[in-house]
Design a protein around this motif. Structure first.
Motif, PDB file in Angstrom:
ATOM      1  N   MET A 124     -67.281  -0.154  -6.569  1.00 10.94           N
ATOM      2  CA  MET A 124     -68.528  -0.311  -7.319  1.00 10.94           C
ATOM      3  C   MET A 124     -69.693   0.428  -6.688  1.00 10.94           C
ATOM      4  SD  MET A 124     -69.591  -4.227  -6.846  1.00 10.94           S
ATOM      5  CE  MET A 124     -69.216  -5.230  -5.457  1.00 10.94           C
ATOM      6  N   VAL A 125     -69.479   1.073  -5.531  1.00 10.25           N
ATOM      7  CA  VAL A 125     -70.544   1.898  -4.949  1.00 10.25           C
ATOM      8  C   VAL A 125     -70.060   3.334  -4.728  1.00 10.25           C
ATOM      9  CG1 VAL A 125     -71.821   0.022  -3.866  1.00 10.25           C
ATOM     10  CG2 VAL A 125     -69.919   1.061  -2.644  1.00 10.25           C
TER      11      VAL A 125
ATOM     12  N   LEU B  84     -69.612  -1.485   0.780  1.00  7.15           N
ATOM     13  CA  LEU B  84     -70.157  -2.804   1.087  1.00  7.15           C
ATOM     14  C   LEU B  84     -69.061  -3.792   1.477  1.00  7.15           C
ATOM     15  CD1 LEU B  84     -69.573  -4.372  -1.772  1.00  7.15           C
ATOM     16  CD2 LEU B  84     -71.747  -3.380  -2.410  1.00  7.15           C
ATOM     17  N   GLY B  85     -67.838  -3.308   1.551  1.00  9.58           N
ATOM     18  CA  GLY B  85     -66.775  -4.141   2.106  1.00  9.58           C
ATOM     19  C   GLY B  85     -66.224  -5.199   1.183  1.00  9.58           C
TER      20      GLY B  85
ATOM     21  N   TYR C 178     -58.236  -2.432   6.354  1.00  8.29           N
ATOM     22  CA  TYR C 178     -59.602  -2.879   6.631  1.00  8.29           C
ATOM     23  C   TYR C 178     -59.785  -3.300   8.078  1.00  8.29           C
ATOM     24  CZ  TYR C 178     -64.144  -4.665   5.193  1.00  8.29           C
ATOM     25  OH  TYR C 178     -65.487  -4.855   5.020  1.00  8.29           O
TER      26      TYR C 178
ATOM     27  N   PRO D 170     -67.417  -3.412   9.358  1.00  6.16           N
ATOM     28  CA  PRO D 170     -66.060  -2.905   9.133  1.00  6.16           C
ATOM     29  C   PRO D 170     -65.995  -1.787   8.098  1.00  6.16           C
ATOM     30  CG  PRO D 170     -66.323  -5.082   8.173  1.00  6.16           C
ATOM     31  CD  PRO D 170     -67.612  -4.763   8.832  1.00  6.16           C
TER      32      PRO D 170
ATOM     33  N   PHE E 207     -70.779 -14.012  10.841  1.00  5.56           N
ATOM     34  CA  PHE E 207     -71.546 -12.774  10.927  1.00  5.56           C
ATOM     35  C   PHE E 207     -71.711 -12.301  12.365  1.00  5.56           C
ATOM     36  CE2 PHE E 207     -72.713 -13.706   6.529  1.00  5.56           C
ATOM     37  CZ  PHE E 207     -72.518 -12.443   5.987  1.00  5.56           C
TER      38      PHE E 207
ATOM     39  N   ASP F 239     -68.303 -13.077   2.250  1.00  3.65           N
ATOM     40  CA  ASP F 239     -67.020 -12.401   2.219  1.00  3.65           C
ATOM     41  C   ASP F 239     -67.154 -10.886   2.351  1.00  3.65           C
ATOM     42  OD1 ASP F 239     -64.043 -13.005   1.506  1.00  3.65           O
ATOM     43  OD2 ASP F 239     -64.569 -11.206   0.394  1.00  3.65           O
ATOM     44  N   LEU F 240     -68.277 -10.322   1.880  1.00  4.32           N
ATOM     45  CA  LEU F 240     -68.456  -8.873   1.959  1.00  4.32           C
ATOM     46  C   LEU F 240     -68.516  -8.431   3.414  1.00  4.32           C
ATOM     47  CD1 LEU F 240     -71.120  -8.111  -0.811  1.00  4.32           C
ATOM     48  CD2 LEU F 240     -68.665  -7.666  -0.879  1.00  4.32           C
ATOM     49  N   GLY F 241     -67.859  -7.311   3.702  1.00  2.00           N
ATOM     50  CA  GLY F 241     -67.871  -6.807   5.074  1.00  2.00           C
ATOM     51  C   GLY F 241     -69.246  -6.306   5.477  1.00  2.00           C
ATOM     52  N   LYS F 242     -69.911  -5.628   4.550  1.00  2.00           N
ATOM     53  CA  LYS F 242     -71.243  -5.089   4.849  1.00  2.00           C
ATOM     54  C   LYS F 242     -72.189  -5.418   3.699  1.00  2.00           C
ATOM     55  CE  LYS F 242     -69.939  -0.714   5.823  1.00  2.00           C
ATOM     56  NZ  LYS F 242     -70.187   0.644   6.364  1.00  2.00           N
TER      57      LYS F 242
ATOM     58  N   TRP G 140     -75.205  -5.899   3.485  1.00  2.00           N
ATOM     59  CA  TRP G 140     -76.504  -5.210   3.459  1.00  2.00           C
ATOM     60  C   TRP G 140     -76.426  -3.892   2.683  1.00  2.00           C
ATOM     61  CZ3 TRP G 140     -73.611  -6.514   7.721  1.00  2.00           C
ATOM     62  CH2 TRP G 140     -72.899  -5.485   8.339  1.00  2.00           C
ATOM     63  N   ASN G 141     -75.241  -3.425   2.365  1.00  2.00           N
ATOM     64  CA  ASN G 141     -75.107  -2.211   1.563  1.00  2.00           C
ATOM     65  C   ASN G 141     -75.110  -2.497   0.071  1.00  2.00           C
ATOM     66  OD1 ASN G 141     -75.136  -0.336   3.546  1.00  2.00           O
ATOM     67  ND2 ASN G 141     -72.933   0.006   3.616  1.00  2.00           N
ATOM     68  N   PHE G 142     -75.465  -3.734  -0.294  1.00  2.00           N
ATOM     69  CA  PHE G 142     -75.373  -4.132  -1.695  1.00  2.00           C
ATOM     70  C   PHE G 142     -76.227  -3.234  -2.593  1.00  2.00           C
ATOM     71  CE2 PHE G 142     -75.378  -6.994  -5.322  1.00  2.00           C
ATOM     72  CZ  PHE G 142     -74.072  -7.441  -5.276  1.00  2.00           C
TER      73      PHE G 142
ATOM     74  N   ASN H 146     -76.553  -0.238  -2.630  1.00  2.00           N
ATOM     75  CA  ASN H 146     -75.888   1.010  -3.038  1.00  2.00           C
ATOM     76  C   ASN H 146     -75.359   0.941  -4.464  1.00  2.00           C
ATOM     77  OD1 ASN H 146     -76.364   2.353  -0.711  1.00  2.00           O
ATOM     78  ND2 ASN H 146     -74.388   1.910   0.227  1.00  2.00           N
ATOM     79  N   MET H 147     -75.241  -0.297  -4.974  1.00  2.00           N
ATOM     80  CA  MET H 147     -74.792  -0.437  -6.355  1.00  2.00           C
ATOM     81  C   MET H 147     -75.756   0.258  -7.308  1.00  2.00           C
ATOM     82  SD  MET H 147     -73.246  -4.103  -7.260  1.00  2.00           S
ATOM     83  CE  MET H 147     -74.434  -4.186  -8.551  1.00  2.00           C
TER      84      MET H 147
END
Lengths: 311, 407
Positions: free
Chosen positions: A124-125, A144-145, A160, A167, B55, B129-132, B134-136, B138-139
Motif C-alpha cells: 500500500m506504499v 511501513l511493515g 522479515y 525492520p 516498541f 503490529d506494523l513494523g514501522k 511512523w511510515n504510515f 507514505n500512504m
C-alpha cells in the motif's frame, strides 16, 4: 429540512471528491506498467538443475555482493532443507538421491521476480516495485511493515526482520546495480557449471526449450516460471518433477488479477450507494408523513420554536 | 486577576458536575476503588506495558510471528475482529436514519459509541503490529492503490472520522454547545450515507485481502466471493453486537436511562428477526462457497469439522435461535443467538487470517502471552472508556435539553 439538505450537499461534495480520487486510483488494479505484456525483453535467469553440482558458490557470491554474513559451511547444512531468510537471499538445497543416475539434485531458491508480482501489487506504499528491466526492487524507506507482501507471495519469498526495531523486508534483489553496469548478477557470475544462464527472457525460454527438445528423454517438458504466477524472470528446467525439488505448484494466472474484480467495486459503491440510500430515505420519510409521524431532525420542537418566533 | 478569581469556582463546579459526576475529588476517587476497576487497571496496565516493551525490543521478542505466519493475533483479532464487531454503528445508523426504523432510535447512540471505540482500538492494534508505523504517511506520498489493504486503510480512516463526528453529537450535548450541535445535526444524514458507503467498502475489502492467497488459505475458507461473505457477516455481527451490548448496558446503565424508556425486549425481538434473515442468507452463501469450489469431500476432514463447527454451530444454529426467539417472542433465545453469532464471526475472522492461513505448514502459530495481554488490555480499555463516557454523556438517552433531536 432545508438546512439539513444543504449540510448533506456540503459534506457529500467534500467526500465525493475524495472518494472519486480513491475510486479512480483503486480502479487501476492491473499491474501492466510500461513493460511489455509478456516481459520478453526483461533480464532473466535460467536455472538448469541438471547442471547444478551443489557447490553453493552462488550463495557465497550473493552474500558478498549484498553485504550479508557468509553462508554456513557444507557440513552444517548437509541434509537440511533450508529456507531463505532476512540475511540469506538464496539457498541451494540438496534433494535425493532422486535422479535416474541415483544422484542428488540441487535446487537454488531465491525471489522469482514475477512479471506481475503479487507482493508489489498488494503493497500500500509501493515499497516493492517491478522495474522495467526485470528486478522486483524494495524501498525500505517507504515500507511501513504491514507484511502483506509475505501473505501475498505464492513463492513465500519475502522475509522479515522481526528482531529489528526498524525492520525491513528482505529478499533477492536480482542485483539491479550490477545489471545496470552490464554485469551478471553475483550468483551467475561465479557459477562454474553453467547451471545459471543470465539473459533476455525471450532468449532464455528458447534456450530452455532447445535443451528440452534436444534431450526429450532427459528433461521434463516444462519450463518452470514460463507461465507460473503469470510468468517469472527466473526460469527452471529439470529432469525430475519440480515438486521433488521443493518447488511449489503455482497457478498460471497472474496473482494480482485475482483481486481485480473486488477492487473495481469501490467506484460502483461510491456512485450507486448514495442515490440508492437517499431514495430509501425519501421513501421512509414519505411513509412517515403518510402515517402522520414527524421524525425529521429537530422536527416537532423546531417547528414549535418557529411558531413562537412568529408569534 | 479578578476575572480568574471569579471564573475559578465556576470552572471547578463544571469539572465536578461533568467529570466527577457531582462528587468531590476524594469521594470520586474512593468510588473508583472497586474490585472490577482494580482488575481493569491491572489488565490495561499489563497490555500497555507490553506495548511499550514491543516498541523497545521489537516484534520478535513480544510476538510469536514467523516467516510463515506474518499475521497473528493483533491483525486477526484486534484489527479484523475489532472492525467487524464495530459494524453495529453503520448497520443501526442506516436502519434508523435512512430506512426510517425509528423504534430503534434509543439504541443508535450506544451502537455508534461502540463502533467509534472499536475502530480507534483496532487502529491501535494495527499500529502495534506494523513494523514501522511512523511510515504510515507514505500512504499519501506513494499510494499503492492496487492494494486491497490500501482500500481498507483509506476507508477505515474516513469512516473513523465519520464515527467521530457522529459521536460528537452527544459530546456537544454534554458540553451544552448548541451552535456546533445544530451544525452537526444538519450533516448527520450525509454522515449516515457516508458511513454505509465506507463500511461497505472496507468491511468487504477486509475479505478481499485474502483473494491474493488462494494457495495459502484453506479451500473451505478461500472463495472468490470472500469479500461478499465478509460484508454480509459484518451486518450479522453488527446486529448481534447491538443485542449483546444492549442487554449488558441496559442492565448496567439503568440509572442513565430516563425519559424515552425503550422497551429493550421488543427491540431485541425485532433485531432478532432481522438477524435470523441475514444470518441464514450468510449461511446459505457459505454453503454456496463450498458448492462453487466443489469442496464437499473436504468437509469430512479435520479442517472440515472445524469449518462445520463455524458455519453450523455459529451461523446456522444462531440463525435458528434468532428465528425461534423472534417468532415465539422468547427474547432469551435471541440473546443466546446474538452471543453465538458474535463468537462465530470472531472465529471466522481468526480462521481466515490466522488459523486456516498456511494450514498445511508443519508448525502452527500460537500467540504469545504478550500478544494476548495486549488484546485483552485493548478490549478492557474499550469497556472502561465506554463506561466512562456513558456515565457522563447522553448515550443511553438524549439530553432532555436537546429534545427533538433525531440523531
Amino acid at each position: 429540512m432545508k438546512l439539513s439538505r444543504r449540510g448533506f450537499l456540503q459534506v457529500a461534495g467534500i467526500a465525493g471528491t475524495a472518494a472519486a480520487g480513491l475510486g479512480a486510483s483503486t480502479a487501476r488494479a492491473s499491474f501492466h506498467t510500461s513493460l511489455d505484456a509478456k516481459g520478453e525483453n526483461e533480464n532473466a535467469m535460467l536455472v538448469d538443475t541438471t547442471l547444478c553440482a551443489g557447490c553453493r558458490g552462488c550463495e557465497a557470491a550473493c552474500a558478498e555482493a549484498n553485504g550479508l554474513p557468509a553462508p554456513a559451511s557444507d557440513e552444517a547444512v548437509k541434509g537440511a532443507r533450508r529456507e531463505t531468510a532476512p540475511e540469506v537471499f538464496t539457498v541451494v538445497n540438496a534433494f535425493g538421491p532422486i535422479g535416474h543416475d541415483g544422484d542428488d539434485r540441487f535446487a537454488k531458491r531465491q525471489c522469482m521476480h514475477c512479471l506481475e508480482p503479487a507482493c508489489a501489487s498488494v503493497c500500500m506504499v509501493r515499497a516493492l516495485d517491478k522495474t522495467p528491466t526485470g528486478p522486483v526492487v524494495y524501498h525500505g524507506e517507504r515500507c511501513l511493515g504491514c507484511r502483506y507482501c509475505m501473505v501475498a507471495c505464492p513463492f513465500e519469498v519475502p522475509k522479515y526482520q522481526y528482531d529489528k526495531l526498524a525492520p525491513l523486508v528482505r529478499k533477492c534483489t536480482f542485483c539491479p546495480s550490477r545489471q545496470a553496469e552490464g554485469k551478471k548478477p553475483a550468483c551467475a557470475s561465479v557459477c562454474p557449471t553453467g547451471a545459471l544462464t543470465f539473459g533476455k527472457r525471450r532468449a532464455l525460454i528458447e534456450l530452455a526449450k532447445g535443451r528440452i527438445y534436444r534431450n526429450p528423454e532427459k528433461y521434463l517438458h516444462h519450463v518452470y516460471g514460463e507461465h507460473e504466477a503469470g510468468g517469472t524472470d527466473w526460469l527452471y528446467i529439470s529432469d525430475v518433477p519440480f515438486e521433488q525439488l521443493g518447488m511449489k505448484a503455482v497457478r498460471d494466472e497472474p496473482y494480482p488479477d485475482k483481486v481485480q474484480g473486488a477492487l473495481s467495486a469501490p467506484p460502483f459503491v461510491m456512485t450507486l450507494w448514495p442515490p440508492l440510500l437517499m431514495g430509501l430515505y425519501a421513501f421512509s420519510k414519505r411513509r412517515d408523513a403518510l402515517n402522520g409521524n414527524h421524525h425529521e431532525p429537530g422536527g416537532a420542537a423546531a417547528e414549535a420554536k418557529k411558531e413562537d418566533r412568529h408569534g | 486577576m479578578a476575572s480568574t478569581a471569579l471564573t475559578a469556582p465556576a470552572r471547578s463546579d463544571w469539572f465536578r458536575e461533568k467529570i466527577l459526576l457531582g462528587m468531590d475529588l476524594r469521594t470520586y476517587l474512593r468510588s473508583l476503588a472497586t474490585p472490577l476497576n482494580a482488575l481493569a487497571a491491572v489488565l490495561i496496565g499489563l497490555g500497555f506495558t507490553v506495548l511499550v516493551y514491543r516498541f523497545a525490543a521489537g516484534l520478535a521478542s513480544a510476538t510469536n510471528l514467523s516467516q510463515a505466519q506474518p499475521w497473528g493475533l493483533w491483525i486477526g483479532f484486534d484489527m479484523m475482529s475489532g472492525i467487524v464487531l464495530a459494524a453495529g454503528g453503520f448497520t443501526l445508523g442506516s436502519a434508523v436514519h435512512l430506512f426510517g426504523m425509528h423504534e430503534y432510535h434509543p439504541i443508535v447512540r450506544p451502537a455508534i459509541l461502540t463502533a467509534f471505540l472499536g475502530y480507534v482500538l483496532a487502529v491501535v492494534g494495527l499500529m502495534a503490529d506494523l513494523g514501522k508505523p511512523w511510515n504510515f504517511f507514505n500512504m499519501m506520498l506513494t499510494p499503492g492503490s492496487t492494494s486491497a489493504l490500501f482500500e481498507v486503510a483509506c476507508c477505515v480512516l474516513m469512516y473513523t472520522t465519520v464515527l467521530l463526528l457522529e459521536f460528537l453529537v452527544p459530546v456537544f450535548e454534554w458540553l451544552g454547545w448548541r451552535k456546533v450541535h445544530a451544525r452537526l445535526e444538519q450533516a448527520m444524514l450525509a454522515l449516515t450515507v457516508l458511513s454505509v458507503v465506507f463500511s461497505t467498502m472496507h468491511q468487504s475489502a477486509l475479505g478481499s485481502l485474502f483473494l491474493i492467497a488462494p494457495a495459502k488459505l484453506h479451500p473451505l475458507w478461500y472463495s472468490p466471493y470472500i469479500f461478499i461473505f465478509f460484508f454480509i457477516s459484518a451486518i450479522c455481527a453488527g446486529i448481534s453486537m447491538v443485542i449483546v451490548e444492549g442487554s449488558l448496558t441496559h442492565r448496567i446503565f439503568q440509572h442513565r436511562i430516563t425519559g424515552a424508556h425503550a422497551d429493550m425486549n421488543k427491540l431485541q425481538l425485532g433485531l432478532g428477526k432481522a438477524g435470523a434473515i441475514v444470518l441464514f442468507a450468510y449461511f446459505f452463501l457459505k454453503l454456496q462457497g463450498v458448492a462453487e469450489g466443489e469442496h464437499w469431500d473436504l468437509l469430512l476432514t479435520g479442517w472440515g469439522a472445524w469449518f462445520l463447527l463455524e458455519t453450523v454451530g455459529f451461523v446456522l444454529v444462531p440463525s435458528l435461535l434468532y428465528g425461534y426467539g423472534a417468532r415465539y417472542k422468547r427474547v432469551k433465545f435471541v440473546r443466546a443467538g446474538a452471543v453465538l453469532t458474535v463468537i462465530g464471526i470472531v472465529l471466522n475472522r481468526l480462521n481466515v487470517s490466522v488459523i486456516a492461513y498456511n494450514w498445511d505448514k508443519p508448525t502452527h502459530y500460537v500467540p504469545s502471552w504478550m500478544e494476548v495481554s495486549v488484546s485483552i488490555g485493548l478490549v478492557t480499555l474499550g469497556v472502561v472508556a465506554f463506561r466512562w463516557i456513558a456515565n457522563r454523556m447522553p448515550i443511553m438517552s438524549e439530553d432532555p435539553n436537546f429534545a427533538g433531536s433525531e440523531f
